[in-house]
Structures are given as C-alpha cells and as structure tokens.
Design a protein around this motif. Structure first.
Motif, PDB file in Angstrom:
ATOM      1  N   VAL A   1       3.801   7.281   2.202  1.00 52.77           N
ATOM      2  CA  VAL A   1       3.625   5.977   2.841  1.00 52.77           C
ATOM      3  C   VAL A   1       2.435   5.931   3.799  1.00 52.77           C
ATOM      4  O   VAL A   1       1.675   4.973   3.818  1.00 52.77           O
ATOM      5  CB  VAL A   1       4.904   5.577   3.621  1.00 52.77           C
ATOM      6  N   GLY A   2       2.279   6.997   4.598  1.00 49.41           N
ATOM      7  CA  GLY A   2       1.334   6.953   5.713  1.00 49.41           C
ATOM      8  C   GLY A   2      -0.072   6.565   5.330  1.00 49.41           C
ATOM      9  O   GLY A   2      -0.727   5.802   6.032  1.00 49.41           O
ATOM     10  N   PHE A   3      -0.544   7.089   4.207  1.00 49.27           N
ATOM     11  CA  PHE A   3      -1.909   6.786   3.801  1.00 49.27           C
ATOM     12  C   PHE A   3      -1.981   6.223   2.384  1.00 49.27           C
ATOM     13  O   PHE A   3      -2.784   5.330   2.116  1.00 49.27           O
ATOM     14  CB  PHE A   3      -2.778   8.043   3.921  1.00 49.27           C
ATOM     15  N   ALA A   4      -1.142   6.733   1.488  1.00 47.87           N
ATOM     16  CA  ALA A   4      -1.194   6.247   0.100  1.00 47.87           C
ATOM     17  C   ALA A   4      -0.890   4.750   0.031  1.00 47.87           C
ATOM     18  O   ALA A   4      -1.566   4.001  -0.685  1.00 47.87           O
ATOM     19  CB  ALA A   4      -0.208   7.027  -0.766  1.00 47.87           C
ATOM     20  N   ALA A   5       0.131   4.290   0.790  1.00 45.65           N
ATOM     21  CA  ALA A   5       0.483   2.861   0.762  1.00 45.65           C
ATOM     22  C   ALA A   5      -0.611   1.986   1.383  1.00 45.65           C
ATOM     23  O   ALA A   5      -1.009   0.979   0.776  1.00 45.65           O
ATOM     24  CB  ALA A   5       1.824   2.635   1.471  1.00 45.65           C
ATOM     25  N   PRO A   6      -1.132   2.319   2.591  1.00 47.24           N
ATOM     26  CA  PRO A   6      -2.235   1.515   3.125  1.00 47.24           C
ATOM     27  C   PRO A   6      -3.479   1.520   2.236  1.00 47.24           C
ATOM     28  O   PRO A   6      -4.189   0.516   2.169  1.00 47.24           O
ATOM     29  CB  PRO A   6      -2.523   2.174   4.479  1.00 47.24           C
ATOM     30  N   VAL A   7      -3.748   2.645   1.558  1.00 47.18           N
ATOM     31  CA  VAL A   7      -4.873   2.668   0.613  1.00 47.18           C
ATOM     32  C   VAL A   7      -4.627   1.656  -0.507  1.00 47.18           C
ATOM     33  O   VAL A   7      -5.523   0.886  -0.883  1.00 47.18           O
ATOM     34  CB  VAL A   7      -5.064   4.086   0.030  1.00 47.18           C
ATOM     35  N   ALA A   8      -3.394   1.639  -1.023  1.00 45.23           N
ATOM     36  CA  ALA A   8      -3.055   0.680  -2.081  1.00 45.23           C
ATOM     37  C   ALA A   8      -3.166  -0.759  -1.573  1.00 45.23           C
ATOM     38  O   ALA A   8      -3.706  -1.632  -2.268  1.00 45.23           O
ATOM     39  CB  ALA A   8      -1.639   0.951  -2.591  1.00 45.23           C
ATOM     40  N   LEU A   9      -2.663  -1.001  -0.349  1.00 45.33           N
ATOM     41  CA  LEU A   9      -2.707  -2.353   0.217  1.00 45.33           C
ATOM     42  C   LEU A   9      -4.137  -2.800   0.463  1.00 45.33           C
ATOM     43  O   LEU A   9      -4.502  -3.959   0.194  1.00 45.33           O
ATOM     44  CB  LEU A   9      -1.910  -2.395   1.526  1.00 45.33           C
TER      45      LEU A   9
ATOM     46  N   TYR B   1       1.885  -4.575  14.079  1.00 48.42           N
ATOM     47  CA  TYR B   1       1.859  -3.129  14.265  1.00 48.42           C
ATOM     48  C   TYR B   1       1.227  -2.460  13.049  1.00 48.42           C
ATOM     49  O   TYR B   1       0.466  -1.498  13.180  1.00 48.42           O
ATOM     50  CB  TYR B   1       3.264  -2.568  14.495  1.00 48.42           C
ATOM     51  N   TYR B   2       1.508  -2.999  11.862  1.00 50.15           N
ATOM     52  CA  TYR B   2       0.849  -2.452  10.670  1.00 50.15           C
ATOM     53  C   TYR B   2      -0.659  -2.641  10.767  1.00 50.15           C
ATOM     54  O   TYR B   2      -1.439  -1.749  10.406  1.00 50.15           O
ATOM     55  CB  TYR B   2       1.381  -3.127   9.397  1.00 50.15           C
TER      56      TYR B   2
ATOM     57  N   GLY C   1       5.331  -0.543   7.412  1.00 47.30           N
ATOM     58  CA  GLY C   1       5.396  -0.770   8.861  1.00 47.30           C
ATOM     59  C   GLY C   1       6.620  -0.130   9.498  1.00 47.30           C
ATOM     60  O   GLY C   1       6.530   0.500  10.562  1.00 47.30           O
ATOM     61  N   ILE C   2       7.775  -0.258   8.850  1.00 48.57           N
ATOM     62  CA  ILE C   2       9.010   0.295   9.422  1.00 48.57           C
ATOM     63  C   ILE C   2       9.001   1.818   9.414  1.00 48.57           C
ATOM     64  O   ILE C   2       9.310   2.461  10.424  1.00 48.57           O
ATOM     65  CB  ILE C   2      10.239  -0.233   8.656  1.00 48.57           C
ATOM     66  N   VAL C   3       8.630   2.422   8.287  1.00 50.13           N
ATOM     67  CA  VAL C   3       8.675   3.881   8.190  1.00 50.13           C
ATOM     68  C   VAL C   3       7.658   4.521   9.127  1.00 50.13           C
ATOM     69  O   VAL C   3       7.959   5.506   9.823  1.00 50.13           O
ATOM     70  CB  VAL C   3       8.435   4.334   6.733  1.00 50.13           C
ATOM     71  N   LEU C   4       6.456   3.972   9.191  1.00 50.33           N
ATOM     72  CA  LEU C   4       5.447   4.519  10.100  1.00 50.33           C
ATOM     73  C   LEU C   4       5.861   4.323  11.555  1.00 50.33           C
ATOM     74  O   LEU C   4       5.618   5.190  12.408  1.00 50.33           O
ATOM     75  CB  LEU C   4       4.088   3.858   9.847  1.00 50.33           C
ATOM     76  N   SER C   5       6.481   3.185  11.849  1.00 45.36           N
ATOM     77  CA  SER C   5       6.968   2.932  13.207  1.00 45.36           C
ATOM     78  C   SER C   5       8.006   3.970  13.610  1.00 45.36           C
ATOM     79  O   SER C   5       8.010   4.454  14.750  1.00 45.36           O
ATOM     80  CB  SER C   5       7.581   1.530  13.304  1.00 45.36           C
ATOM     81  N   PHE C   6       8.890   4.313  12.678  1.00 44.84           N
ATOM     82  CA  PHE C   6       9.944   5.286  12.969  1.00 44.84           C
ATOM     83  C   PHE C   6       9.356   6.657  13.287  1.00 44.84           C
ATOM     84  O   PHE C   6       9.759   7.317  14.259  1.00 44.84           O
ATOM     85  CB  PHE C   6      10.902   5.371  11.777  1.00 44.84           C
ATOM     86  N   CYS C   7       8.390   7.097  12.488  1.00 43.10           N
ATOM     87  CA  CYS C   7       7.770   8.410  12.735  1.00 43.10           C
ATOM     88  C   CYS C   7       6.987   8.414  14.040  1.00 43.10           C
ATOM     89  O   CYS C   7       7.032   9.394  14.801  1.00 43.10           O
ATOM     90  CB  CYS C   7       6.859   8.786  11.566  1.00 43.10           C
ATOM     91  N   ALA C   8       6.281   7.327  14.320  1.00 42.52           N
ATOM     92  CA  ALA C   8       5.550   7.237  15.584  1.00 42.52           C
ATOM     93  C   ALA C   8       6.509   7.203  16.769  1.00 42.52           C
ATOM     94  O   ALA C   8       6.229   7.772  17.832  1.00 42.52           O
ATOM     95  CB  ALA C   8       4.666   5.994  15.585  1.00 42.52           C
TER      96      ALA C   8
ATOM     97  N   TRP D   1      13.095  -2.338  19.181  1.00 46.22           N
ATOM     98  CA  TRP D   1      13.406  -3.768  19.135  1.00 46.22           C
ATOM     99  C   TRP D   1      12.916  -4.399  17.828  1.00 46.22           C
ATOM    100  O   TRP D   1      13.653  -5.120  17.144  1.00 46.22           O
ATOM    101  CB  TRP D   1      12.769  -4.440  20.352  1.00 46.22           C
ATOM    102  N   SER D   2      11.683  -4.103  17.435  1.00 46.52           N
ATOM    103  CA  SER D   2      11.126  -4.720  16.235  1.00 46.52           C
ATOM    104  C   SER D   2      11.758  -4.156  14.961  1.00 46.52           C
ATOM    105  O   SER D   2      11.995  -4.905  14.001  1.00 46.52           O
ATOM    106  CB  SER D   2       9.603  -4.531  16.197  1.00 46.52           C
ATOM    107  N   ILE D   3      12.064  -2.860  14.928  1.00 45.28           N
ATOM    108  CA  ILE D   3      12.703  -2.280  13.741  1.00 45.28           C
ATOM    109  C   ILE D   3      14.104  -2.863  13.533  1.00 45.28           C
ATOM    110  O   ILE D   3      14.488  -3.217  12.410  1.00 45.28           O
ATOM    111  CB  ILE D   3      12.788  -0.742  13.861  1.00 45.28           C
TER     112      ILE D   3
END
Length: 445
Positions: free
Chosen positions: A95-103, A200-201, A350-357, A396-398
């Motif tokens: 997700v961290g980079f592969a998904a934003p690259v796709a987006l 946040y994304y 956005g949710i998964v990256l937020s959780f790791c951060a 709060w946002s998640i």
C-alpha cells in the motif's frame, strides 16, 4: 557497486515530490461532495498540514536516533517488536508506495486523456510507469538527477498556477459568498473527519526522507532538515492552491471530479491555456510517480536484510539499484492500476498508512521510555504535544472513516460490502500472518 549518497537538496526534492502529487489535484472533488464551505475547506487542509508537521517533527527525532533506511518498518521493529515492523513493511510493500504509484498513474492518464480523448487511459498509464521504472532500475544516479529536474518544474508550475489564480477572477466564480455560512461545529461532523482522510492522503509523503536515511549524507542532520523544511513549504503551497481552486471554479463543476487542476485551469487560462496547464500538471504527476518508484523499494530492501522471505529482494545491480524490489513494486502497482477503483484505493490507502504512522508517532514516547540513553541528535519540539495531537486527530478520522464505511454498507446500502474495512484489516492481519510464516522458515533453516 555505487555508494554515492544524496544531499539535503535531493532528499528534500523526494519529500516534496512525494507530497505534491495525486491528492492535491484530485481529492478536492471528493471533499466537496460533503463539505462545500471555503473556510471549512481551508481549515481541513490546514489541519492536515498540522498533522503532517507534527508527524515530521516526531519522525525527525526517530530518524536521527535510528539512521537506517526503512522508515516505519525499522522504527517499529526496534520500538515494539519485529512482528510490528514486519506488518508495517508488508503494508508499505502493498500500500505505502505501490498504491500511490497506481493512483498517480491513474490521475496522470486521466488528466491527459481528458485533453486527448483518443488515448487509452490504462495503456498510457502503463507505458509511462514502465519508462519511469526502467530509469530507476538501471541507474540510481540517473534517477536522482531526473527527480531534481522534475521537482523543480513541478514547483514552478504550481507557483505560476497560484499567482494566475489570485490575479484572474473568472466570471461566475463566487464561491466565497458562502463564507458566512460556516459554523465551527462543522469541524466535528463525520463529513469533516472523512474529508480529513482525503487530505491526509494528499499530505502523505512527508516522511519520505525517513525511508531513505541510509542513502542520505549525514542523516542525523539532513533527515530532520529535509522533513521539516519540505513539509512547511508544501503546507503553504497546498493552502494557496486549494483557495485558488475555490476562488476560480464553481463548486458544482468540481464536485466528484478527479481532474480538479484541469477544470480550474480552464477557468483561469481559458480552454486552450487550461489544456496546456493540464499537460504541465501531467508532467508534475510524473515527478510524483518517479519519486515513489525510487523510495518504495528501499523499504523492501531493509525488510529483505532482516527476513529470509524477502532476502531475494535485496539484490542490487552494478549501479547500486535494488532492481528486483523496484520491479516487484512495479508489478503490484500495475495490478492495482489495471483493476482498482480510484476512490476505493485512496480511502483504503489513507486508513492503512494512517494506522502505521499512528503507531510510529506514538512510538517516540515508547522509545524514550525503553531506550533513555540513546543519543538523540534531534529532539521533538514541545515533546510530547506533537505526538499526542497527531495521534488524537488520526484516531478520530479513522474511527469516522470506518463508521462511514459501515453506514454506506448496512444503512444506506450504497455499496455491497464494507470494502475499506475489509481491505484495511486484511492488509494488517496478513502482515502478521506472513511474519509467522517467515519465523517458521528461519527456524527450519
């Protein structure tokens, strides 16, 4: 094998290029589906910037204390347990980079194909992604030079866009007439919290320098410098850019649309000028793709150094490029690009990256408790307030995002399953599962 390090300037360009990309030129259209007041829009981008800045301050301390490439993977492995770090690295891989690259590839092709409809969006996106990946997989030095050039062009285009948007007042763009309708209580609504995930994304990437600490000269000094200066710079650009969008373009034209920059540019520069600006925005998105193609595989390499399952991904070519890891990320991005939904991937990412951060930022408190004697060349300003503020806003946002997914599925019935929750929990759980598999492999060895 090349061991050439990159300086503060190049590290900063990677951060800026990671941050300024798909989100700021696409997410406003989705935010306007539930939040239309200019003050509310400005406030949510300011809040997103504050979250990113708090995160950058904390990551600066962690990066200076643990100067190794890998970002969250390395930090969480040390702070909590290797299984938590593995889960984060697995998340970065998927997700961290592969998904934003796709987006970013989707957005780039959407912009250009809106101008030239004869082009096939997916084919064009795949061609550009393949060419960029080739550059980075062959020679890291060529890739960093290309990155500096593309980021410089990107910043210049945005500044021109902002200045023109502040000077020109297109006919019919009167969005600021509704400013007086804003109420502070709007901040505590589900719509605001869900919009924050989109924002946040858009800010994601503020931690890019932490992922490549091992490739940066004097990381104890230069990682904090790159993180903080780049984040502050991008916050200012984002606020100005979104106010230009709201000032020049009717809300109804932007609502639910991806090509926000192109729509606004047509109002500012006219149809032909807007299409030229749309082409330039496409070039900017190429810069974002390039940056993430470079940074992402470095996380996978760090995992491969520690875990047998990913050992094959650590191999580098004669120029020092982790070519196998780069092509692995390319394969995952390609699958998402060809099969995924832009909105679903953005929310899930956005949710998964937020959780790791969230785990990482909270980890600065745990790290100080567990390792009180570790040298800290940089310390978090106003500790622990930035960490507490970051965690509070992200939780709060998640929670609201999960609630919204539940409502859409079981109350409004606008989707057939809570896909955001399923994908998010599935990613985290499979990370822990494969850590267990890896431990079994290590033990058998």
């Amino acid at each position: 094998m090349s061991s050439k390090k990159i300086g503060t300037k190049t590290a900063s360009t990677f951060v800026i290029a990671n941050m300024i990309g798909t989100g700021v030129f696409t997410s406003l259209g989705f935010q306007l589906m539930s939040l239309t007041n200019p003050i509310g829009i400005a406030l949510i981008w300011l809040m997103g910037g504050l979250v990113a800045l708090c995160g950058a301050v904390v990551y600066s301390e962690l990066g200076a204390a643990m100067p190794r490439s890998g970002g969250e993977y390395h930090y969480l492995s040390v702070i909590y347990h290797p299984s938590v770090g593995f889960m984060s690295g697995w998340t970065s891989l998927l997700v961290g980079f592969a998904a934003p690259v796709a987006l970013s590839s989707m957005a780039m092709s959407s912009y250009l194909c809106n101008i030239y409809p004869v082009l096939d969006q997916k084919v064009f996106a795949m061609v550009v992604l393949t060419i960029i990946t080739l550059f980075h997989a062959i020679d890291a030095h060529v890739g960093t030079k290309m990155q500096n050039l593309l980021t410089g062009i990107k910043i210049a285009i945005i500044i021109v866009f902002i200045v023109a948007g502040l000077i020109v007042t297109p006919e019919g763009a009167a969005n600021f007439d509704v400013v007086q309708d804003f109420q502070f209580s709007d901040v505590f609504t589900p719509a605001f919290a869900v919009s924050l995930i989109w924002v946040y994304y858009a800010y994601s990437g503020w931690n890019a320098a932490a992922y490549i600490s091992g490739d940066i000269e004097n990381p104890q000094r230069n990682v904090p410098l790159a993180l903080l200066s780049s984040t502050l710079f991008v916050i200012v650009l984002y606020l100005c850019l979104n106010m230009v969008f709201m000032r020049t373009t009717p809300v109804e034209e932007m609502t639910g649309q991806i090509e926000i920059g192109l729509i606004s540019a047509r109002h500012i520069f006219g149809v032909q000028g807007g299409e030229i600006m749309g082409i330039l925005i496409t070039i900017m998105l190429v810069s974002s793709i390039s940056s993430m193609v470079y940074v992402g595989p470095r996380v996978v390499v760090s995992m491969g150094e520690d875990h047998k399952m990913f050992r094959f991904l650590t191999k580098k070519n004669k120029k020092g490029c982790p070519s196998i890891a780069i092509w692995m990320q390319y394969a995952i991005s390609s699958i998402m690009l060809l099969t995924g939904s832009f909105k679903l991937i953005t929310q899930y990412t956005g949710i998964v990256l937020s959780f790791c951060a969230l785990l990482t930022v909270a980890g600065v408190i745990v790290h100080r408790y567990r390792f009180p004697n570790v040298e800290r060349p940089y310390k978090t300003w106003a500790y622990p307030l930035p960490a507490i503020l970051f965690c509070a806003i992200i939780v709060w946002s998640i929670v609201y995002m999960m609630y919204n997914d539940y409502v859409d599925t079981f109350v409004n019935k606008t989707q057939d399953a809570p896909w955001t929750m399923i994908l998010s929990f599935g990613t985290v759980l499979t990370g822990f599962f494969f850590y267990w598999v890896n431990q079994k492999l290590e033990k058998n060895k």
